[in-house]
Design a protein around this motif. Sequence first.
Motif, short mmCIF file in Angstrom:
data_model
loop_
_atom_site.label_atom_id
_atom_site.label_comp_id
_atom_site.label_asym_id
_atom_site.label_seq_id
_atom_site.Cartn_x
_atom_site.Cartn_y
_atom_site.Cartn_z
N UNK A 114 -41.04 -15.04 34.36
CA UNK A 114 -42.21 -15.55 35.06
C UNK A 114 -42.40 -14.84 36.40
N UNK A 115 -43.66 -14.58 36.73
CA UNK A 115 -44.03 -14.02 38.03
C UNK A 115 -44.38 -15.20 38.93
N UNK A 116 -43.62 -15.44 40.00
CA UNK A 116 -43.92 -16.58 40.88
C UNK A 116 -45.32 -16.48 41.48
N UNK A 117 -46.00 -17.60 41.59
CA UNK A 117 -47.33 -17.66 42.17
C UNK A 117 -47.31 -17.03 43.56
N UNK A 118 -48.27 -16.18 43.82
CA UNK A 118 -48.36 -15.53 45.13
C UNK A 118 -47.64 -14.19 45.22
N UNK A 119 -46.77 -13.90 44.27
CA UNK A 119 -46.05 -12.62 44.30
C UNK A 119 -46.85 -11.55 43.58
N UNK A 120 -46.82 -10.35 44.13
CA UNK A 120 -47.46 -9.19 43.51
C UNK A 120 -46.35 -8.23 43.13
N UNK A 121 -46.20 -8.00 41.84
CA UNK A 121 -45.13 -7.14 41.35
C UNK A 121 -45.70 -5.85 40.80
N UNK A 122 -44.99 -4.74 41.01
CA UNK A 122 -45.44 -3.47 40.45
C UNK A 122 -45.27 -3.45 38.94
N UNK A 123 -46.13 -2.72 38.25
CA UNK A 123 -46.05 -2.58 36.80
C UNK A 123 -45.65 -1.15 36.47
N UNK A 124 -44.77 -1.02 35.49
CA UNK A 124 -44.28 0.29 35.07
C UNK A 124 -44.70 0.56 33.63
N UNK A 125 -44.72 1.82 33.28
CA UNK A 125 -45.06 2.22 31.93
C UNK A 125 -44.19 1.48 30.92
N UNK A 126 -44.82 0.88 29.92
CA UNK A 126 -44.09 0.18 28.88
C UNK A 126 -43.87 -1.30 29.14
N UNK A 127 -44.27 -1.80 30.33
CA UNK A 127 -44.11 -3.23 30.62
C UNK A 127 -44.99 -4.07 29.70
N UNK A 128 -44.56 -5.31 29.48
CA UNK A 128 -45.34 -6.30 28.74
C UNK A 128 -45.64 -7.47 29.66
#
Length: 91
Positions: free
Chosen positions: A67-81
Amino acid sequence: MTTTKIHVLFFASAREAAGNISSIDIKLQPDKNDTKALRKILADTYPKLAYLVLDEDTMTLALNEEYVPSGEVLPLKDGDTIALIPPISGG
């Protein structure tokens, strides 16, 4: 610069709002490869999904089954789901 290709899974009301699709692959530009930018891209692509996906308290994202916590912005990498997990209703 190269694009980032991710896989997006739609569940329950998110699937319905996106036209009953269960998953898509998206190529993100280098300056738009994070969870915040993805929410905007999905809202623009699927207008009926916008009210859900833009509200972090309503639509939960899971990045590679975490889970991505509310308010957090996470980078996405090639192949992520990314999974779009709408609110669960029921009794």
